[in-house]
Design an enzyme around this catalytic site. Structure first.
Site, mmCIF file in Angstrom:
data_model
loop_
_atom_site.group_PDB
_atom_site.id
_atom_site.type_symbol
_atom_site.label_atom_id
_atom_site.label_comp_id
_atom_site.label_asym_id
_atom_site.label_seq_id
_atom_site.Cartn_x
_atom_site.Cartn_y
_atom_site.Cartn_z
ATOM 1 C CB SER A 169 32.124 48.823 41.852
ATOM 2 O OG SER A 169 31.071 49.681 42.212
ATOM 3 C CE1 TYR A 193 28.873 46.140 38.791
ATOM 4 C CE2 TYR A 193 28.490 47.799 40.479
ATOM 5 C CZ TYR A 193 29.205 47.341 39.400
ATOM 6 O OH TYR A 193 30.268 48.073 38.922
ATOM 7 C CE LYS A 197 32.439 44.861 38.710
ATOM 8 N NZ LYS A 197 33.448 44.798 37.655
#
Ligand code: UFG
Length: 374
Positions: A169, A193, A197
């Site tokens: 991402s 988040y 990643k």
């Protein structure tokens, strides 16, 4: 070009022998005349026989980006097995791919699946993906995006499956120093988040050196759009957090207005700028990533975005244009952790893999509108 008489004779011959026939000249077969479908299948199977990668395990293949990619893989005759726990995905979205309901982080299940099926590669979409939830509950994100991911790559290494395409991402960058953002930019994620990643990307790098696991990490910018004619799109029954579905909810009258999260950013109209990329363009990037892994080992990272940014107000304007409806809006406070501008420099994937975005903002919004209205 064939003349009309020959074409009508061919049609008559097809009526007698609908699976095709041979034209024999001086006693030996000269031509095979096939229905177009059979001809296409033959060409595809010839192409497949030269492919090193044919059978793919897709985690999260019932989800939004996963299901569009599964469809494209099946269109190109890849053999696909989807592993999805259906926590956010939809069973009907996997189409004619083989489906296993289960969790990608379940070690016993993974060992069983890798023993039963002989995969050439894995595409790993399944993940926890909500930025605000990750701030409130980081444990969940480390558990699924890191620990779960390690279980998956360990099972791969154990089974000798050494090619992986990973859904990363743009959240790995955090607040960018330079825009558009290139892959070499500093990564300073501003939420768990993005951090998880990035952490998994780093795990892939070390696994490459130690265990020969090759990977392509695709850093998605803002995935959007749908393929309503194939019954594919984001999960409409979940609470939307993303901008485009929310603006469309306001257009449909499901919500009374759209709240714009801040208009005091350092951008032309003060609202946040994002790079919206059609989910079908993302799906295409995954197929190219597979072909990269056919010829190159090692660890590869690519941004996937169009290089064109739109502000929140520009998105609302475009939705009004496409839907022909007025959209009530109010300006609210900034949302915590939102960078002002996230726009991709996607020269690397264009240059190295030949990827090119095919869909513009209008088709993103039109397809989302058609999907959301259904
Ligand atoms: N926004 C609003 N109102 C809303 C919803 C969103 O103004 O009701 C704004 C947000 O503040 C942001 C923009 O619209 O500026 C886009 O927000 P989204 O929630 O649609 O998407 P994000 O940019 O926050 O995040 C998405 C993915 C991340 C990914 C990021 C990469 O959810 O996983 O794109 O660009 F990292």
């Amino acid at each position: 070009m064939l003349d009309n008489k020959t074409i009508s004779e061919l049609y008559q011959a097809f009526a007698a022998s609908p699976n095709g026939f041979l034209i024999v000249d001086s006693g030996s077969p000269s031509f095979a005349v096939l229905p177009y479908k059979a001809y296409k299948a033959l060409r595809q199977s010839q192409a497949n026989s030269s492919k090193k990668i044919n059978k793919i395990l897709v985690t999260g293949g019932a989800g939004y980006i996963g299901s569009h990619t599964v469809r494209l893989l099946r269109e190109q005759n890849y053999e696909v097995v989807v592993l999805d726990n259906l926590s956010t995905g939809r069973g009907e979205a996997v189409g004619d791919a083989k489906f296993i309901e289960g969790d990608f982080s379940d070690r016993d299940l993974l060992d069983r699946v890798f023993l039963e099926e002989r995969f050439d590669a894995v595409m790993h979409f399944a993940a926890s993906i909500k930025v605000d939830e990750s701030v409130a509950n980081p444990a969940k994100y480390y558990e699924s995006n890191v620990v779960g991911g390690i279980n998956l790559v360990n099972a791969m290494v154990k089974a000798g499956v050494v090619r992986l395409v990973f859904s990363s991402s743009a959240a790995v960058y955090g607040e960018p120093q330079i825009s558009p953002i290139g892959e070499e930019s500093v990564c300073h994620p501003t939420n768990p988040y993005g951090e998880t990643k990035l952490c998994f990307e780093n795990i892939l790098k070390w696994y490459s050196g130690a265990y020969g696991l090759s990977s392509v990490s695709l850093r998605y910018f803002n995935a959007a759009g749908a393929l309503p004619e194939a019954g594919l799109g984001y999960n409409r029954s979940l609470d939307h957090t993303h901008l485009i579905p929310r603006v469309l909810d306001a257009a449909l009258g499901k919500t009374s207005e759209i709240e714009v999260f801040g208009n005091d950013y350092d951008t032309s109209d003060g609202t946040c700028i994002r790079d919206y990329v059609h989910v079908l363009d993302l799906a295409a990037a995954h197929i190219l990533a597979l072909t990269k892994l056919e010829t190159d080992s090692g660890t590869h990272i690519y941004n996937v975005g169009t290089g064109r940014g739109y502000s929140v107000l520009e998105i609302i304007d475009e939705v009004m244009e496409v839907t022909g409806r007025m959209i009530p809006m109010k300006i609210g406070a900034r949302r915590a952790g939102d960078p002002g501008r996230l726009v991709a420099n996607s020269q690397k994937i264009q240059r190295e893999l030949g990827w090119k975005p095919e869909y513009d903002l209008k088709s993103i919004i039109q397809s989302s509108w058609d999907w959301q209205k259904q």
